[in-house]
Design an enzyme around this catalytic site. Structure first.
Site: not given
Length: 282
Positions: A28-29
């Site tokens: 998620d990054e």
DNA sequence: TCTGGGGTCCTAGGACCC
DNA sequence: TCTGGGGTCCTAGGACCC
């Protein structure tokens, strides 16, 4: 779990459409580099030019996946990460170059990527609590954090010249399990190790890699954790081979002298499959 | 927070070689 | 050969991150 992964893939696909250079850090990054598309006279003008792109990205992710995203726009990875954490759900934060030192000042040292519990304590013991304290520190930082001192000092002033890591080279692959109840039952351990070997072998196969080093990891009830590894001349990828070496390590080192809470198998020294040399018929 | 799983990087010591 | 210095590889553990 898989749903999470799929969602991540879908979002990253949207991110890729932005045309930026991308380093995906985790599910998620990701870091995006827009500097090539938006060269301006000053770096702050370049950053401002990236704002509309960031807004569009958030809109696209929201419209297509019904998810919020936090984005930090800044001159380097270190600042961008802190900026994205600044207004956590659904934020958009710009840190201009000229404001970065002040932006950092009030933050706790723990906010610095790489400062964990231990380093934080070391710094706090010398009355360094905030990044501002770090900026002002006149003592010998090397005595506190060793060879990291110069880089840490630069980070405190918002200076970070790490490039985006665009390759997705894996350094290691592992699989481990914590048992519901600590066990020394050979059959249970053997089955567990076999499964892990199959697991790791499968990942190796998918990534088209072979491993030169096999490692086992055990944890006892008191949380003591030991690892043992072995490096072989010919890289391997086969589940049976992995299992055999791992079992060998466990036995050789007598690691199952007490019940285990955790057992793990990992590989490193990853290389592309060796073109197995066929003996030439003479 | 008596603690899940999968990673990366760094350091230090020992083996080994020249 | 008990003995200098340096380089490299391997191993083990720890700090840290998501």
């Amino acid at each position: 779990m898989d749903a999470y992964r799929n969602e991540s893939r879908a979002v990253m696909a949207i991110v890729r459409e932005s045309g930026a250079l991308i380093e995906q850090v985790s599910v998620d990054e990701a870091y995006l580099d827009f500097s090539r598309q938006h060269q301006r006279a000053t770096s702050d003008e370049s950053l401002l030019a990236a704002l509309p792109l960031a807004r569009k990205l958030k809109q696209d992710i929201s419209a297509q996946r019904k998810l919020t995203a936090s984005i930090g726009v800044a001159g380097n990875k270190f600042l961008a990460k802190l900026a994205s954490d600044f207004q956590k759900p659904n934020g958009l934060t710009l840190v201009p170059e000229r404001d970065k030192v002040l932006f950092l000042r009030p933050m706790p040292v723990r906010a610095i990527h790489g400062v964990g519990k231990v380093t934080e304590q070391v710094l706090v013991n010398s009355a360094i609590r905030t990044i501002g304290d770090l900026q002002d520190y006149g003592g010998d930082l090397r005595a506190l954090v060793g060879s990291w001192a110069p880089a840490l000092k630069r980070l405190a002033f918002g200076e970070d010249d790490r490039a985006l890591d665009l390759g997705d080279e894996r350094k290691s692959i592992s699989s481990e399990n914590t048992f519901l109840r600590d066990t020394a039952d050979r059959r249970v351990l053997r089955d567990c190790l076999r499964e892990q070997a199959a697991d790791v072998a499968e990942t190796l196969r998918r990534k088209r890699l072979e491993a030169q080093t096999v490692q086992v990891k055990v944890r006892y009830s008191d949380f003591t954790t030991l690892t043992r590894q072995i490096t072989v001349e010919e890289a391997i990828a086969d589940a049976n081979e992995l299992y055999r070496l791992a079992a060998h390590l466990l036995a050789r080192e007598k690691l199952v002298s007490r019940p285990l809470r955790l057992l793990g198998l990992g590989v490193s020294g990853l290389v592309p499959p060796t073109a197995k040399q066929l003996p030439l018929p003479l």
